[in-house]
Design an enzyme around this catalytic site. Sequence first.
Site, PDB file in Angstrom:
ATOM      1  N   ALA A  71       0.836  -1.218   0.000  1.00 37.88           N
ATOM      2  CA  ALA A  71       0.000   0.000   0.000  1.00 37.88           C
ATOM      3  C   ALA A  71       0.863   1.258   0.000  1.00 37.88           C
ATOM      4  O   ALA A  71       1.940   1.250   0.579  1.00 37.88           O
ATOM      5  CB  ALA A  71      -0.897   0.000   1.233  1.00 37.88           C
ATOM      6  N   CYS A 197      12.866   4.003   0.903  1.00 38.72           N
ATOM      7  CA  CYS A 197      13.069   5.419   0.599  1.00 38.72           C
ATOM      8  C   CYS A 197      13.907   6.063   1.705  1.00 38.72           C
ATOM      9  O   CYS A 197      13.810   7.255   1.955  1.00 38.72           O
ATOM     10  CB  CYS A 197      11.748   6.144   0.371  1.00 38.72           C
ATOM     11  SG  CYS A 197      10.659   6.128   1.797  1.00 38.72           S
TER      12      CYS A 197
HETATM   13  C1  LIG Z   1       7.037   1.915   1.895  1.00 43.15           C
HETATM   14  S1  LIG Z   1       5.388   1.451   2.152  1.00 43.15           S
HETATM   15  C2  LIG Z   1       5.011   0.614   0.638  1.00 43.15           C
HETATM   16  C3  LIG Z   1       4.714   1.530  -0.525  1.00 43.15           C
HETATM   17  C4  LIG Z   1       4.175   0.771  -1.722  1.00 43.15           C
HETATM   18  N1  LIG Z   1       5.078  -0.289  -2.129  1.00 43.15           N
HETATM   19  C5  LIG Z   1       3.891   1.663  -2.912  1.00 43.15           C
HETATM   20  O1  LIG Z   1       4.719   1.728  -3.839  1.00 43.15           O
HETATM   21  O2  LIG Z   1       2.845   2.297  -2.939  1.00 43.15           O
HETATM   22  C6  LIG Z   1       5.539   0.105   3.241  1.00 43.15           C
HETATM   23  C7  LIG Z   1       4.216  -0.576   3.582  1.00 43.15           C
HETATM   24  O3  LIG Z   1       4.497  -1.779   4.293  1.00 43.15           O
HETATM   25  C8  LIG Z   1       3.450  -2.023   5.204  1.00 43.15           C
HETATM   26  N2  LIG Z   1       3.968  -2.991   6.194  1.00 43.15           N
HETATM   27  C9  LIG Z   1       4.709  -2.731   7.296  1.00 43.15           C
HETATM   28  N3  LIG Z   1       5.035  -3.873   7.920  1.00 43.15           N
HETATM   29  C10 LIG Z   1       4.495  -4.890   7.199  1.00 43.15           C
HETATM   30  C11 LIG Z   1       4.488  -6.318   7.336  1.00 43.15           C
HETATM   31  N4  LIG Z   1       5.113  -6.894   8.353  1.00 43.15           N
HETATM   32  N5  LIG Z   1       3.830  -7.051   6.415  1.00 43.15           N
HETATM   33  C12 LIG Z   1       3.197  -6.442   5.368  1.00 43.15           C
HETATM   34  N6  LIG Z   1       3.158  -5.105   5.196  1.00 43.15           N
HETATM   35  C13 LIG Z   1       3.805  -4.331   6.084  1.00 43.15           C
HETATM   36  C14 LIG Z   1       3.155  -0.638   5.749  1.00 43.15           C
HETATM   37  O4  LIG Z   1       1.872  -0.581   6.330  1.00 43.15           O
HETATM   38  C15 LIG Z   1       3.299   0.221   4.496  1.00 43.15           C
HETATM   39  O5  LIG Z   1       2.053   0.384   3.857  1.00 43.15           O
END
Ligand SMILES: C[S@@+](CC[C@H](N)C(=O)[O-])C[C@H]1O[C@@H](n2cnc3c(N)ncnc32)[C@H](O)[C@@H]1O
Length: 261
Positions: A71, A197
């Site tokens: 997300a 990032c």
């Molecule tokens: C950097 S953002 C991702 C952005 C996305 N890839 C995009 O391009 O739009 C990282 C995401 O990882 C989720 N996240 C954090 N820990 C996680 C976990 N253990 N398993 C799955 N998702 C996780 C967070 O809620 C966040 O939405």
Amino acid sequence: MLFLNDQFESYYNTIYGKRWAGLRESLIKESEPIPYSDGLVTPYMLDHASVLAALSLRIPGEGPILDACAAPGGKSLVIASIMCPQSTLLSNELSGERRRRLVKVLDEHLPPEKRERVTVSGFDAAAAGGKKSEHKRFAAILLDAPCSSERHVINNEKALAEWTPARPRFLAKRQWALLSSAFLLLQPGASLVYATCAISPEENDGVTSRLVDKYRDTVILDPPDFSEGGETQYGRIILPDLCGGMGPMYVARFKKAFLTP
Ligand SMILES: C[S@@+](CC[C@H](N)C(=O)[O-])C[C@H]1O[C@@H](n2cnc3c(N)ncnc32)[C@H](O)[C@@H]1O
């Protein structure tokens, strides 16, 4: 508005030295996303560095692809737009609220024939590697991990005031849990991209080096193809001071070797 935190300044000054002042200034400026429209119904605004990170994944001819931390969905859109007809994409997101946003983004931007091959899930990607039944399930994995996001921190008074060196340390540990788990989920011969990032090398190369050390028999470094940004020990980093405002975006790419008996 200029916010300051002495610990933050000293931490990044030690890492970047003379470059820090210019890098700092570029992080304060707003990023300039551009419309990504390849294979989409309506364009989605994305930093070009994010597009490069997603395009770094070696797309398999068939089989399931995992976007482990998906997300709000920008990189899932890029992968869905280039995946082969025999492939499916599992866009995974732990947070329920962010997952709802992800579904909306996929629904709004993907054409129906692509959307039906994208499934959304909500498991903990750091824990998935603990399940033997999940090992070697995916033909490619993108791990765009939660990270320090200094560009956000530096522009947010509260986040900057709360910053201590414990933040990159904590996030590096979280990323290691995610990356080591993702590696177990990967099929032999398949491609894994780890992106953040963050500009802190304690994350990024610090985390990559742990993977290389732990799985030295099966990890093959496969540096990304794009030429933007600069080389790091294990990958590339695009920083906004020298890349026209793009980034930050760190990308490391790996292949999983076939173990010889
Ligand atoms: C950097 S953002 C991702 C952005 C996305 N890839 C995009 O391009 O739009 C990282 C995401 O990882 C989720 N996240 C954090 N820990 C996680 C976990 N253990 N398993 C799955 N998702 C996780 C967070 O809620 C966040 O939405």
